[in-house]
Design a protein around this motif. Sequence first.
Motif, mmCIF file in Angstrom:
data_model
loop_
_atom_site.group_PDB
_atom_site.id
_atom_site.type_symbol
_atom_site.label_atom_id
_atom_site.label_comp_id
_atom_site.label_asym_id
_atom_site.label_seq_id
_atom_site.Cartn_x
_atom_site.Cartn_y
_atom_site.Cartn_z
ATOM 1 N N TYR A 111 0.821 -1.210 0.000
ATOM 2 C CA TYR A 111 0.000 0.000 0.000
ATOM 3 C C TYR A 111 0.854 1.258 0.000
ATOM 4 C CZ TYR A 111 -3.879 -3.108 1.097
ATOM 5 O OH TYR A 111 -4.830 -4.106 1.048
ATOM 6 N N PHE B 64 -0.425 4.597 -1.704
ATOM 7 C CA PHE B 64 -1.300 5.539 -1.016
ATOM 8 C C PHE B 64 -0.548 6.373 0.020
ATOM 9 C CE2 PHE B 64 -4.193 2.000 -2.167
ATOM 10 C CZ PHE B 64 -5.004 2.705 -3.041
ATOM 11 N N ASN C 24 2.675 8.626 -2.917
ATOM 12 C CA ASN C 24 2.213 8.508 -4.305
ATOM 13 C C ASN C 24 2.975 9.406 -5.260
ATOM 14 O OD1 ASN C 24 0.903 11.114 -3.767
ATOM 15 N ND2 ASN C 24 -0.634 9.897 -2.689
ATOM 16 N N LEU D 21 -6.109 9.316 -7.120
ATOM 17 C CA LEU D 21 -6.252 8.236 -6.157
ATOM 18 C C LEU D 21 -7.544 8.358 -5.352
ATOM 19 C CD1 LEU D 21 -2.595 7.945 -4.795
ATOM 20 C CD2 LEU D 21 -3.715 6.522 -6.504
ATOM 21 N N ASN D 22 -7.944 9.576 -5.023
ATOM 22 C CA ASN D 22 -9.183 9.769 -4.275
ATOM 23 C C ASN D 22 -10.401 9.342 -5.083
ATOM 24 O OD1 ASN D 22 -7.690 10.801 -2.154
ATOM 25 N ND2 ASN D 22 -8.033 12.933 -2.720
ATOM 26 N N GLY E 149 -10.365 6.840 -7.142
ATOM 27 C CA GLY E 149 -10.220 5.439 -7.487
ATOM 28 C C GLY E 149 -9.698 5.208 -8.877
ATOM 29 N N LEU F 60 -4.149 -0.121 -10.110
ATOM 30 C CA LEU F 60 -5.173 0.912 -9.946
ATOM 31 C C LEU F 60 -6.194 0.878 -11.071
ATOM 32 C CD1 LEU F 60 -2.990 3.906 -8.720
ATOM 33 C CD2 LEU F 60 -4.799 2.776 -7.434
ATOM 34 N N TYR G 247 -8.367 0.971 -2.842
ATOM 35 C CA TYR G 247 -8.327 1.953 -1.763
ATOM 36 C C TYR G 247 -9.163 1.503 -0.573
ATOM 37 C CZ TYR G 247 -8.426 6.482 0.600
ATOM 38 O OH TYR G 247 -8.299 7.483 1.529
ATOM 39 N N ARG G 248 -10.263 0.802 -0.812
ATOM 40 C CA ARG G 248 -11.060 0.265 0.295
ATOM 41 C C ARG G 248 -10.271 -0.794 1.061
ATOM 42 N NH1 ARG G 248 -15.595 0.906 -3.300
ATOM 43 N NH2 ARG G 248 -15.253 -1.190 -4.124
ATOM 44 N N TYR H 160 -7.105 -0.781 1.513
ATOM 45 C CA TYR H 160 -6.155 -0.033 2.337
ATOM 46 C C TYR H 160 -6.846 0.578 3.561
ATOM 47 C CZ TYR H 160 -3.134 3.852 3.727
ATOM 48 O OH TYR H 160 -2.387 4.741 4.448
ATOM 49 N N GLN H 161 -8.029 1.139 3.382
ATOM 50 C CA GLN H 161 -8.755 1.726 4.501
ATOM 51 C C GLN H 161 -9.143 0.664 5.532
ATOM 52 O OE1 GLN H 161 -11.908 3.796 2.332
ATOM 53 N NE2 GLN H 161 -10.978 5.759 2.887
#
Length: 529
Positions: free
Chosen positions: A186, A189, A192, A221-222, A224, A332, A340-341, A343-344
């Motif tokens: 990751y 993120f 970057n 990235l925000n 997606g 990506l 990204y989900r 990673y969160q």
Amino acid sequence: DNAMDGGAQQSSLREPPGPGGAEQEGVPGEWDGGEGPPEVKRSQPLFIHGSSRQLPEEEPRASSLPSIPNPFPELCSPSNSPILSSPALGQGPPREGTSHVVKVFGEDGACRSLEASAGTTARQLCETLVRRTRALQDHSWALVELHQHLALERCLEDHESVVEVQSSWPPGADSRFVFRKNFAKYELFKSNASLFPEVMVSSCLEANKSMAHSELIQNFLNSGSCPEVQGFLQLREAGRKVWKRFYFSLRRSGLYYSTKGTSKDPRHLQYFADLTESNIYYVTQGKKLYGTPTEFGFCIKPYKVRSGVKGLKLLCSEDEQSRSCWMAAFRLFKYGMQLYRNYQQAQARLSQPPWIGPTPLRSVSDNALVAMDFSGCTGRVIENPSEVLTVALEEAQAWRKKTTHRYSLPAACQSSPLSAAIHRTQPWFHGRISREDTQQLIGRQGLVDGVFLVRESQRNPKGFVLSLCHLQRVKHYLILPSEEEGRLYFTMDDGQTRFADLIQLVEFHQINRGILPCKLRHYCTCVAL
């Protein structure tokens, strides 16, 4: 004789019983050959079950037969049969509700078999292995898909089904899952801007001149998504060992290369690979197996390619930074917001309380540290910033006094076997490991700034080496022991900074950079399965 022949002929032409007229336990159907065949209603279709190829009326009759073991089960299962299954289809999708055996290997070659359902994800399997091995709980543990005969490997995403990936392997292949650290999983993120160099996203920068480079990457990235990536790559021609240099462009619609220099004209762009129907792999032994021009090779493997080199799309970049950029952009474009989900969710799991049972060691990050006061009966969190600063200064003075006391110990105690070998109990110490194996180990666990390990020096019998990754390169720093006035200490800068043991040296550089290009952030470790 004529009657018998007629009877035999009549029985061989007998119509199969309909849905309502099947024979059950020796009872004949509606038509036994005495009169003409019954009227068939062709407007009524027959219902065929997808799970079993027997009619419902035939099941009681089949269950009444004695159970006979099948000596050739692989010929009766299309998912496992090399005859009844197509080579491009693999072993078929895993069935829901059934358990499957998944073998996972460690970096030392040890194997552990786990029982997993069809929906088990890579993250769930990693968490199970972390609990069983009592390893450090963080989101850097990963499951790696390794094809040894092709020298290809990739890190499974957290949401991928382990059983589904395993079912795509050809029967008898030497493919396996490996459980190990991957600190670069990751990193896209976290840093970057450095992962996507300006020269490789120049077209997006030209289209958004009012935005800075880091701001542009963060906006992609925000949402997606990923900016269009372009650059030169070496391409191996199909069926040949010749490598040619082309200008490639990676977009959401796929990977293209230009047949005329760096032209982006649609007339000169040749479609090369589909992102949704392929996976991207690192090539670990490119020069040996494929004759790659550099060591930074990667491969695009379509789903339909199960075994063999035929069908693989082999590419080679000029350095590690460009290879990391291509592979991050591929992930990506393929997974989008799902990445990204993941990673969160990994970050959220770190803040959850540990499981019930023996509490394992926890990895420490700067964001997880808080100031605590243990002077009373119970500890409390210090929220006042000025009080935090005061406590920090007091701790620093106490640490200096403790260090002075350690230096003032008698020489006999300083050279005791316990103090000389205490570093061997630390997970970052790897003993007598060669320089080449060190670089391979750090490369496998992620070329991220701050990844390190400590090993014994091969040239200096009494010395040690700190191997540290910085800017995707592994650097080695010699640690020499020295004795002054009967006291033993370790140093990396000719005695200007001295440490009582290797543990103190590592802890100091985890907080202070010192003579190193960056702080020590992540240590390489191997767990025994």
